[in-house]
Motif scaffolding. Structure first.
Motif, PDB file in Angstrom:
ATOM      1  N   GLY A 274       1.337  -1.954  -4.355  1.00  0.00           N
ATOM      2  CA  GLY A 274       0.776  -1.759  -5.694  1.00  0.00           C
ATOM      3  C   GLY A 274      -0.262  -2.816  -6.040  1.00  0.00           C
ATOM      4  N   LEU A 275       0.009  -4.055  -5.666  1.00  0.00           N
ATOM      5  CA  LEU A 275      -0.943  -5.141  -5.921  1.00  0.00           C
ATOM      6  C   LEU A 275      -2.237  -4.918  -5.148  1.00  0.00           C
ATOM      7  CD1 LEU A 275      -1.641  -7.931  -7.092  1.00  0.00           C
ATOM      8  CD2 LEU A 275      -0.550  -8.942  -5.084  1.00  0.00           C
ATOM      9  N   ILE A 276      -2.116  -4.557  -3.880  1.00  0.00           N
ATOM     10  CA  ILE A 276      -3.310  -4.352  -3.044  1.00  0.00           C
ATOM     11  C   ILE A 276      -4.143  -3.189  -3.576  1.00  0.00           C
ATOM     12  CG2 ILE A 276      -4.095  -3.659  -0.744  1.00  0.00           C
ATOM     13  CD1 ILE A 276      -1.607  -5.189   0.346  1.00  0.00           C
TER      14      ILE A 276
ATOM     15  N   GLU B 220       9.341   9.499   0.709  1.00  0.00           N
ATOM     16  CA  GLU B 220       9.973   8.515  -0.165  1.00  0.00           C
ATOM     17  C   GLU B 220       9.222   7.181  -0.183  1.00  0.00           C
ATOM     18  OE1 GLU B 220      14.133   8.141   0.658  1.00  0.00           O
ATOM     19  OE2 GLU B 220      14.531  10.257   0.263  1.00  0.00           O
ATOM     20  N   ALA B 221       7.953   7.213   0.217  1.00  0.00           N
ATOM     21  CA  ALA B 221       7.120   6.010   0.115  1.00  0.00           C
ATOM     22  C   ALA B 221       6.706   5.770  -1.329  1.00  0.00           C
ATOM     23  CB  ALA B 221       5.885   6.143   1.000  1.00  0.00           C
TER      24      ALA B 221
ATOM     25  N   ASP C   5      11.430  -2.522  -7.583  1.00  0.00           N
ATOM     26  CA  ASP C   5      11.145  -1.837  -6.322  1.00  0.00           C
ATOM     27  C   ASP C   5      11.172  -2.845  -5.185  1.00  0.00           C
ATOM     28  OD1 ASP C   5      10.826   0.770  -7.233  1.00  0.00           O
ATOM     29  OD2 ASP C   5       8.772   0.402  -7.880  1.00  0.00           O
ATOM     30  N   PRO C   6      11.286  -2.369  -3.939  1.00  0.00           N
ATOM     31  CA  PRO C   6      11.231  -3.284  -2.786  1.00  0.00           C
ATOM     32  C   PRO C   6       9.914  -4.058  -2.763  1.00  0.00           C
ATOM     33  CG  PRO C   6      11.930  -1.098  -2.108  1.00  0.00           C
ATOM     34  CD  PRO C   6      11.539  -0.995  -3.538  1.00  0.00           C
TER      35      PRO C   6
END
Length: 197
Positions: free
Chosen positions: A11-13, A66-67, A3-4
């Motif tokens: 995702g990490l945050i 699309e986020a 993914d970008p």
């Protein structure tokens, strides 16, 4: 393939925030999970239920922008039933689920660290035997990559509304149970006083 970078960072945050909330909610404690299995402590159900409801609303609200994107797994009945049984047995023996075990590792709990090593070993075995396990699971029924709304031909928001209703009802009854002042008062049934003329 990946993914970008902004999606990975998001995702990490959110993962770090979720881990902090797990720790603050005491779900990374062995005795809390044990209390859930003994039906004495409903902290786990409250937190995970809230996460499911908020996650469902967030995902389906962001999907048109699309986020986010859905990564639907095949609906293989045997795999789900056997996997669910293994997950439940492992969680009852281990005292943690995969997410809470990692949070407990962050707290320095050695029992959780041993369990995480066991999970990694089990994951490696699963990857090694995946072709055979996948063929076995699909042989006993595979509905393909489908969601419950697609399967039933209904709107996802109908199911999300049902989840929200169940969560609100559970919250209300939990409050009612722990706060006697919210319960409706009933007059005790007894003998009527006779008034003398």
């Amino acid at each position: 393939m990946f993914d970008p970078i902004w999606k990975l960072a998001l995702g990490l945050i959110t993962g770090v925030v979720f881990g902090i909330l797990l720790q603050k909610g005491r779900v990374a404690k062995y005795h809390v999970i044990l209390g859930q299995f003994l039906f004495r402590d409903w902290t786990v159900v409250k937190i995970m239920g809230t996460a499911v409801v908020v996650g469902a609303i967030g995902i389906y609200a962001l999907l048109p922008t699309e986020a986010v994107s859905l990564h639907i797994k095949p609906l293989a009945w045997v795999g789900i039933l056997v996997g669910g049984a293994c997950f439940g047995a492992g969680m009852s023996l281990f005292g943690y689920c995969p997410g809470t075990s990692v949070a407990a590792c962050g707290e320095g709990r050695r029992d959780a660290m041993v369990g995480v090593v066991g999970m990694l070993f089990g994951a490696a075995l699963f990857v090694g035997f995946y072709p055979q396990l996948s063929a076995f699971a699909k042989a006993w029924g595979d509905a393909g990559e489908i969601t419950i709304p697609q399967w039933t031909g209904t709107s996802p928001w109908l199911w999300i509304g049902g989840l929200v209703s169940v969560a609100l009802a559970a919250f209300f009854f939990a409050r009612l149970r722990h706060n006697p002042t919210l319960r409706p008062r009933t007059k005790p049934i007894g003998r009527r006083k006779q008034v003398s003329a």
